[in-house]
Design a protein around this motif. Structure first.
Motif, short mmCIF file in Angstrom:
data_model
loop_
_atom_site.label_atom_id
_atom_site.label_comp_id
_atom_site.label_asym_id
_atom_site.label_seq_id
_atom_site.Cartn_x
_atom_site.Cartn_y
_atom_site.Cartn_z
N THR A 43 0.83 -1.20 0.00
CA THR A 43 0.00 0.00 0.00
C THR A 43 0.87 1.26 0.00
N GLN A 44 0.51 2.21 -0.86
CA GLN A 44 1.19 3.50 -0.93
C GLN A 44 0.15 4.60 -0.86
N ALA A 45 0.45 5.63 -0.06
CA ALA A 45 -0.48 6.75 0.12
C ALA A 45 -0.10 7.90 -0.81
N TYR A 46 -1.12 8.68 -1.21
CA TYR A 46 -0.93 9.86 -2.04
C TYR A 46 -1.81 10.98 -1.49
N GLY A 47 -1.24 12.16 -1.34
CA GLY A 47 -2.01 13.29 -0.84
C GLY A 47 -1.57 14.58 -1.50
N LEU A 48 -2.42 15.60 -1.43
CA LEU A 48 -2.12 16.91 -2.01
C LEU A 48 -1.71 17.85 -0.89
N TRP A 49 -0.51 18.44 -1.03
CA TRP A 49 0.05 19.32 -0.01
C TRP A 49 0.61 20.59 -0.66
N PRO A 50 0.45 21.76 -0.03
CA PRO A 50 1.06 22.98 -0.58
C PRO A 50 2.55 23.01 -0.28
N ASN A 51 3.31 23.63 -1.17
CA ASN A 51 4.76 23.68 -0.98
C ASN A 51 5.16 24.45 0.26
N ASP A 52 4.34 25.43 0.70
CA ASP A 52 4.74 26.26 1.83
C ASP A 52 4.28 25.70 3.17
N HIS A 53 3.85 24.44 3.19
CA HIS A 53 3.56 23.80 4.47
C HIS A 53 4.87 23.61 5.23
N PRO A 54 4.88 23.78 6.56
CA PRO A 54 6.13 23.65 7.32
C PRO A 54 6.84 22.31 7.12
N ARG A 55 6.10 21.28 6.77
CA ARG A 55 6.70 19.96 6.56
C ARG A 55 7.75 19.99 5.45
N PHE A 56 7.61 20.94 4.50
CA PHE A 56 8.50 20.97 3.35
C PHE A 56 9.39 22.21 3.34
N ALA A 57 9.58 22.82 4.51
CA ALA A 57 10.35 24.06 4.60
C ALA A 57 11.80 23.85 4.16
N ASN A 58 12.34 22.66 4.32
CA ASN A 58 13.75 22.42 4.03
C ASN A 58 13.97 21.74 2.68
N GLU A 59 12.92 21.69 1.86
CA GLU A 59 13.11 21.12 0.52
C GLU A 59 13.99 22.05 -0.31
N ALA A 60 15.04 21.51 -0.91
CA ALA A 60 15.91 22.33 -1.76
C ALA A 60 15.18 22.76 -3.01
N GLN A 61 14.35 21.87 -3.56
CA GLN A 61 13.58 22.19 -4.75
C GLN A 61 12.24 21.47 -4.66
N HIS A 62 11.15 22.22 -4.80
CA HIS A 62 9.83 21.63 -4.71
C HIS A 62 9.52 20.83 -5.97
#
Length: 265
Positions: A43-62
């Protein structure tokens, strides 16, 4: 068209971790919604998230799309529904998962999860409140109603054979829904502007930015950051070794801050 059998079958799940919305006149933005796909027992999950959510603050490239994979794999769900897919439905699902989709207030995680499930299976899930915004709480109501009629599980999915819609918006409108609806007035000028232009991408984007900068939007962002911090603390207690490794990696990257106006976290 027959579906796969045995371990080869593909099962689509739709989930929310919100409690059912008991106030039909409120826009309850608590919780999150996502889908899962089980293939060959995995099983694999898929969800829609905005780039500016704190969870992705440290992403080098969205990424190019806001459809993100695997984040919800360990999320507990309050309500779920499962569908066994035939080959045509699997092809439609794979097409949807491969599209470039952008998160927005009128295309949040609940919208995307509901629309994708309706598009693939053809079954309508009522997940829209009186303001026209789909929320996890309203999705919980819709799933709960369907499960009351016919309960499902990942190992006991339903087979919905209705012809899926050809558009990403889910089912075709029923006769009672056709025709222009009267504009919704909430009394909040920012929200009214957001709801008055559902077909105007530029107007919706501008209204969304105004909503994010409003006192209510900033308060919502702060609440989202608090919830994210609580989730991180809970994960740290559950797996301190893994969290320490993540913290070491984050310490080597510059810290970025941004609003967390993910309507449905």
């Amino acid at each position: 068209m027959p579906g796969p059998t045995g371990d080869d079958k593909v099962v689509l799940g739709i989930h929310t971790n919100a409690e059912p919305n008991t106030n039909a006149w409120s826009v309850d933005t608590e919780g999150h919604a996502w889908i899962s796909v089980t293939r060959n027992g995995t099983t694999q999950a898929y969800g829609l998230w905005p780039n500016d959510h704190p969870r992705f603050a440290n992403e080098a490239q969205h990424p190019e799309t806001n459809i993100r994979q695997g984040i919800e794999n360990r999320f507990p769900a309050t309500e779920s529904r499962y569908y066994q897919l035939d080959q045509k439905q699997v092809a439609e699902l794979d097409k949807a998962l491969g599209e470039k989709v952008t998160w927005g207030y009128l295309n949040n995680c609940s919208n995307w999860a509901t629309n994708t499930t309706e598009r693939v299976t053809g079954e309508h899930i009522h997940a829209r409140d009186n303001y026209g915004i789909r929320t996890p709480g309203d999705l919980a109501n819709g799933i709960k109603a369907l499960e009351k009629e016919h309960a499902t599980a990942v190992n006991q999915p339903t087979r919905h054979v209705a012809e899926p819609s050809s558009s990403f918006g889910g089912r075709n409108p029923q006769p009672a829904e056709q025709g222009a609806a009267a504009p919704v007035k909430t009394g909040d000028p920012v929200m009214d502007a957001l709801l008055a232009n559902p077909g105007n991408a530029a107007a919706v984007d501008q209204a969304g930015k105004q909503l994010a900068q409003s006192p209510e939007g900033r308060a919502f962002a702060a609440e989202g950051q608090q919830q994210h911090a609580a989730q991180q603390a809970a994960q740290k207690q559950a797996d301190p070794g893994q969290q320490q490794q993540q913290q070491n990696q984050q310490a080597q990257q510059p810290t970025q801050q941004g609003p967390a106006h993910h309507l449905t976290r």
